[in-house]
Design an enzyme around this catalytic site. Structure first.
Site, PDB file in Angstrom:
ATOM      1  N   TYR A  15       0.814  -1.203   0.000  1.00  0.00           N
ATOM      2  CA  TYR A  15       0.000   0.000   0.000  1.00  0.00           C
ATOM      3  C   TYR A  15       0.851   1.258   0.000  1.00  0.00           C
ATOM      4  O   TYR A  15       0.378   2.333  -0.363  1.00  0.00           O
ATOM      5  CB  TYR A  15      -0.950   0.018   1.195  1.00  0.00           C
ATOM      6  N   TYR A  16       2.094   1.144   0.451  1.00  0.00           N
ATOM      7  CA  TYR A  16       2.939   2.328   0.429  1.00  0.00           C
ATOM      8  C   TYR A  16       3.473   2.573  -0.969  1.00  0.00           C
ATOM      9  O   TYR A  16       3.673   3.712  -1.373  1.00  0.00           O
ATOM     10  CB  TYR A  16       4.122   2.187   1.404  1.00  0.00           C
ATOM     11  N   HIS A 147      -6.253   6.190  -3.573  1.00  0.00           N
ATOM     12  CA  HIS A 147      -5.993   5.778  -4.952  1.00  0.00           C
ATOM     13  C   HIS A 147      -7.146   6.214  -5.856  1.00  0.00           C
ATOM     14  O   HIS A 147      -8.266   6.449  -5.382  1.00  0.00           O
ATOM     15  CB  HIS A 147      -5.819   4.262  -5.032  1.00  0.00           C
ATOM     16  N   HIS A 158     -10.864   5.817  -3.994  1.00  0.00           N
ATOM     17  CA  HIS A 158     -10.989   5.059  -2.756  1.00  0.00           C
ATOM     18  C   HIS A 158      -9.771   5.293  -1.874  1.00  0.00           C
ATOM     19  O   HIS A 158      -8.689   5.589  -2.362  1.00  0.00           O
ATOM     20  CB  HIS A 158     -11.159   3.553  -3.038  1.00  0.00           C
ATOM     21  N   HIS A 160      -7.466   3.614   1.178  1.00  0.00           N
ATOM     22  CA  HIS A 160      -7.065   2.521   2.057  1.00  0.00           C
ATOM     23  C   HIS A 160      -6.625   3.130   3.383  1.00  0.00           C
ATOM     24  O   HIS A 160      -5.664   3.898   3.420  1.00  0.00           O
ATOM     25  CB  HIS A 160      -5.899   1.740   1.447  1.00  0.00           C
TER      26      HIS A 160
END
Length: 381
Positions: A15-16, A147, A158, A160
């Site tokens: 995710y990073y 993102h 969206h 996260h």
């Protein structure tokens, strides 16, 4: 909409990385730390990779173990991903039409939902003479990554929200984060996000069309337009094949769309403007139109009923079978029937005016006694 999943260290690390390749990603959607737990750790602003990796490993930003013991990240879930996704029409307005106001209200709505998650459902387990019990800590540390696209390269706004597996007791000690209560109230948290989003969009001049279960879409965005950006990759490729069969292979719009959808996995980088051109090309190929964006400054919206009247109506409906009922039952009823009518804070103030009728979910909230027992045991040690 809100979806949740527990994360391993390997999953969370991705995710990073720059999964999203929308050309304005870093400018429009900077990463950020949120939560009182993050503040306690000295974390704020943009998410630094090393800090993120340390938290995933159960360590403070300076590399010290938060719990005082070695944690094997391969045998432990390191966090929970709470993903807030905008309705498809909202994603189109924000990303295809590039309305920065929509991006801003998405972030605001996510922040409100996370604040409720932190206040109500941030918990851990402590030892008491009666056994392990849950306590509400009221703090979390979360890294938010926003993102812009799905893996099919379609506009999908969206965020996260990676909530770390760590929360702090009043005496300063860190314990594992218990996510059961948050996940059990996933639908409510998703509805809070949808409500705040709908209310803010209405203030900017958008009109909404409520859907089932507290969902909505923006008016003026045709079903055909929404469907065009909700297809799977193979369906889009089939459309391109049909156009090629008509001899339109030299059409620039066709080439842009083909280049866009042929990427099965997201690349780290892409030529600037490719997504925008591909999206506009798809609209051209299918003969669709985008509605005009509302203009003017944000305005206070006229509501059909006050928050107090809405709550009283909900009480009357929910009270047909019960004399005392849970607060979340009222909240969810309002979100399903009066979406975007009042802010969450206004709704809570109105509910608080009826304490004799409202039952807080005690099975999901600790008694202060359990926390005091744990703190006393700590002092004795």
């Amino acid at each position: 909409m809100l979806s949740t999943s527990n994360l391993s260290a390997a999953q969370a690390e991705t995710y990073y990385t720059k999964e999203d390749y929308y050309s304005k990603e870093e400018k429009s959607h900077p990463t950020k730390w949120v939560g009182k737990g993050a503040v306690a750790l000295g974390l704020s602003g943009v998410v630094n990779q090393q800090d993120f990796s340390n938290l995933l490993a159960g360590k403070s930003p300076n590399g010290q173990s938060l719990t005082g013991r070695v944690v094997d990240p391969e045998k432990r879930w390191v966090g929970t991903d709470f993903t807030f996704s905008a309705p498809k029409s909202v994603s189109i307005a924000a990303l295809v039409q590039e309305d920065e106001r929509v991006l801003a209200v998405h972030h605001q709505a996510v922040s409100k939902a996370l604040s409720v998650l932190e206040e109500r459902y941030a918990q851990t387990r402590v030892s008491t003479p009666a056994g392990r019990q849950k306590v509400t800590t009221g703090n979390l540390a979360a890294a938010v990554f926003t993102h812009s696209t799905s893996r099919e390269a379609e506009p999908q706004l969206h965020s996260h929200c990676v909530v770390m597996n760590a929360t702090q007791l009043p005496d300063g000690r860190w314990f594992s984060f218990s996510n059961e209560a948050a996940i059990a109230n996933q639908k409510l948290l998703g509805q809070i996000y949808q409500n705040e989003l709908a209310l803010a969009l209405k203030q900017h001049g958008y009109e909404i069309e409520p859907k089932a279960h507290g969902q909505f879409e923006l008016k003026g965005y045709s079903p055909e337009l929404l469907k065009a950006f909700s297809t799977r990759r193979q369906q889009v490729l089939k459309l391109i094949e049909e156009w090629e069969a008509t001899g339109a292979e030299n059409n620039r719009a066709l080439r842009e769309t083909a280049t866009l959808v042929s990427r099965k996995r997201k690349p780290k980088e892409v030529d600037e403007g490719l997504l925008q051109r591909g999206w506009n090309a798809l609209i051209q190929l299918k003969g669709l139109e985008l509605p005009d964006l509302p203009e003017g400054k944000p305005q206070l919206i006229r509501i059909s009923a006050s928050a107090q009247a809405v709550v009283e109506s909900a009480i009357q409906h929910c009270g047909e079978r019960e004399s005392v009922f849970r607060r979340t039952k009222l909240e969810r009823f309002v979100f399903e029937h009066q979406l975007g009518g009042q802010s969450f804070d206004e709704l809570e103030d109105a509910i608080a005016a009826h304490p004799e009728l409202i039952q807080v979910e005690k099975d999901k909230f600790t008694t202060q006694a359990a926390l005091n027992l744990e703190l006393n045991r700590s002092e004795e040690r």
